[in-house]
Design a protein around this motif. Structure first.
Motif, short mmCIF file in Angstrom:
data_model
loop_
_atom_site.label_atom_id
_atom_site.label_comp_id
_atom_site.label_asym_id
_atom_site.label_seq_id
_atom_site.Cartn_x
_atom_site.Cartn_y
_atom_site.Cartn_z
N LEU A 1 20.30 -18.68 -5.09
CA LEU A 1 21.11 -18.96 -3.91
C LEU A 1 20.29 -19.67 -2.84
N THR A 2 20.83 -20.76 -2.32
CA THR A 2 20.19 -21.47 -1.21
C THR A 2 20.75 -20.96 0.11
N MET A 3 20.12 -21.37 1.20
CA MET A 3 20.60 -20.99 2.53
C MET A 3 22.02 -21.54 2.75
N ALA A 4 22.31 -22.72 2.25
CA ALA A 4 23.65 -23.28 2.37
C ALA A 4 24.66 -22.43 1.60
N ASP A 5 24.26 -21.96 0.41
CA ASP A 5 25.13 -21.08 -0.37
C ASP A 5 25.39 -19.77 0.37
N LEU A 6 24.33 -19.23 0.98
CA LEU A 6 24.46 -17.98 1.72
C LEU A 6 25.40 -18.16 2.91
N ALA A 7 25.26 -19.29 3.61
CA ALA A 7 26.12 -19.56 4.76
C ALA A 7 27.59 -19.63 4.33
N LEU A 8 27.86 -20.27 3.21
CA LEU A 8 29.23 -20.37 2.70
C LEU A 8 29.75 -18.99 2.29
N HIS A 9 28.90 -18.20 1.68
CA HIS A 9 29.25 -16.84 1.27
C HIS A 9 29.65 -16.01 2.50
N GLY B 1 17.84 -23.89 10.00
CA GLY B 1 16.87 -23.85 8.90
C GLY B 1 17.24 -24.83 7.82
N ASP B 2 16.44 -24.88 6.79
CA ASP B 2 16.63 -25.81 5.68
C ASP B 2 17.74 -25.31 4.76
N PRO B 3 18.87 -26.03 4.67
CA PRO B 3 19.98 -25.58 3.82
C PRO B 3 19.59 -25.45 2.35
N ALA B 4 18.58 -26.22 1.92
CA ALA B 4 18.19 -26.22 0.51
C ALA B 4 17.17 -25.13 0.18
N ALA B 5 16.61 -24.46 1.18
CA ALA B 5 15.62 -23.41 0.93
C ALA B 5 16.26 -22.25 0.17
N LEU B 6 15.48 -21.61 -0.70
CA LEU B 6 15.99 -20.49 -1.47
C LEU B 6 15.96 -19.20 -0.65
N VAL B 7 16.95 -18.37 -0.90
CA VAL B 7 17.06 -17.09 -0.19
C VAL B 7 16.17 -16.05 -0.88
N GLY B 8 15.30 -15.42 -0.10
CA GLY B 8 14.49 -14.31 -0.59
C GLY B 8 14.98 -13.02 0.05
N ARG B 9 14.07 -12.34 0.73
CA ARG B 9 14.47 -11.11 1.42
C ARG B 9 15.30 -11.47 2.65
N ILE B 10 16.32 -10.69 2.87
CA ILE B 10 17.23 -10.91 3.99
C ILE B 10 17.02 -9.81 5.02
N ALA B 11 16.96 -10.20 6.29
CA ALA B 11 16.93 -9.24 7.39
C ALA B 11 18.20 -9.43 8.20
N TRP B 12 18.69 -8.37 8.81
CA TRP B 12 19.90 -8.50 9.62
C TRP B 12 20.01 -7.38 10.65
N CYS B 13 20.71 -7.71 11.71
CA CYS B 13 21.12 -6.73 12.72
C CYS B 13 22.32 -7.33 13.44
#
Length: 253
Positions: free
Chosen positions: A144-152, A165-177
């Motif tokens: 999954l890329t950052m663009a894929d995550l954004a669409l999700h 950020g770079d839409p083509a970068a791959l998603v690794g660990r996710i942080a959120w709040c």
């Protein structure tokens, strides 16, 4: 239909949400005192006039929200919209309960765990004061890329997020709040995240995301904080046998 005593309910929630452990910007718990016996509760994200009017229409005994009143630094006078909101509650003898940070951080019914479940993120760590920041990985990561995550996120929350950020970068660990937690980006970076999700964004957030290489997704304050109050209402209904109705007052922010 069963009922629960207002003060008994408040005591139960103070313990369940560990209210005393949080340094917050507002009082948590009962903010406006209404009738003693509660049979029907209405929950919503923010105690807006629209939510209160709906609660009156639905003949609710109490309203539960994430964003209540009496915030630190606000005008203490009961005038304008504050007067109209409080007047409506008092005229109809409706109690208002508000839980802010305690409802963000709760491990089972909080906003952050609710967002994770909704997006398919498996939590594996926490960070920040009161462990308000969360860490995890996607249940089915793939490539999954950052663009894929954004669409999700857009498909799941019904709101297009802002990606820095770079839409083509791959998603690794996710942080959120959830909510207005953009100031925790630096802590997410230190925790080893590849991307940080929150509700809002501020001008300095953009520069920090660009310079660090850690992507930032601003997913909407309201959109990310619809989960906690629904879970809280469900918990109350199941434990005390009262009726619960969630009312979603749309907010594009």
């Amino acid at each position: 239909m069963k009922s629960v005593n207002r003060d008994e309910l408040g005591q139960f929630l103070a313990k369940e949400l560990q209210v005393s452990t949080f340094r917050d910007y507002c009082p948590n718990g009962l903010q406006v005192e209404g009738r003693t016996s509660i049979k029907h509760i209405v929950s919503g994200v923010t105690a807006s006039l629209a939510l209160l009017e709906k609660a009156v229409e639905m003949q609710a005994d109490a309203v539960f929200v994430h964003h209540g009143y009496f915030w630190r630094g606000e005008d203490m006078r009961v005038i304008g919209q504050k007067q109209r909101r409080l007047k409506l509650l008092l005229e109809h003898d409706i109690s208002l309960f508000a839980y802010h940070l305690p409802l963000d951080g709760h491990a089972e019914i909080g906003n952050n765990i609710g967002l994770a479940r909704h997006l398919g993120i498996v939590p594996d760590g926490r960070f920040g004061e009161n462990d308000l920041g969360w860490l995890g990985i996607l249940r089915e990561p793939g490539l999954l890329t950052m663009a894929d995550l954004a669409l999700h996120v857009e498909l799941k929350l019904g709101r297009k997020p802002l990606l820095i950020g770079d839409p083509a970068a791959l998603v690794g660990r996710i942080a959120w709040c959830t909510g207005a937690a953009q100031n925790m980006l630096d802590q997410a970076i230190a925790a080893g995240a590849s991307v940080y999700l929150s509700g809002e964004i501020s001008e300095p957030t953009v520069h920090l995301a660009r310079e660090s290489g850690v992507a930032y997704l601003a997913c909407g304050h309201h959109a990310t904080e619809r989960f906690g109050v629904q879970s809280l209402g469900k918990l109350i209904a199941e434990r005390f046998g009262v009726r619960h109705s969630f009312v979603d007052i749309d907010n594009p922010v």
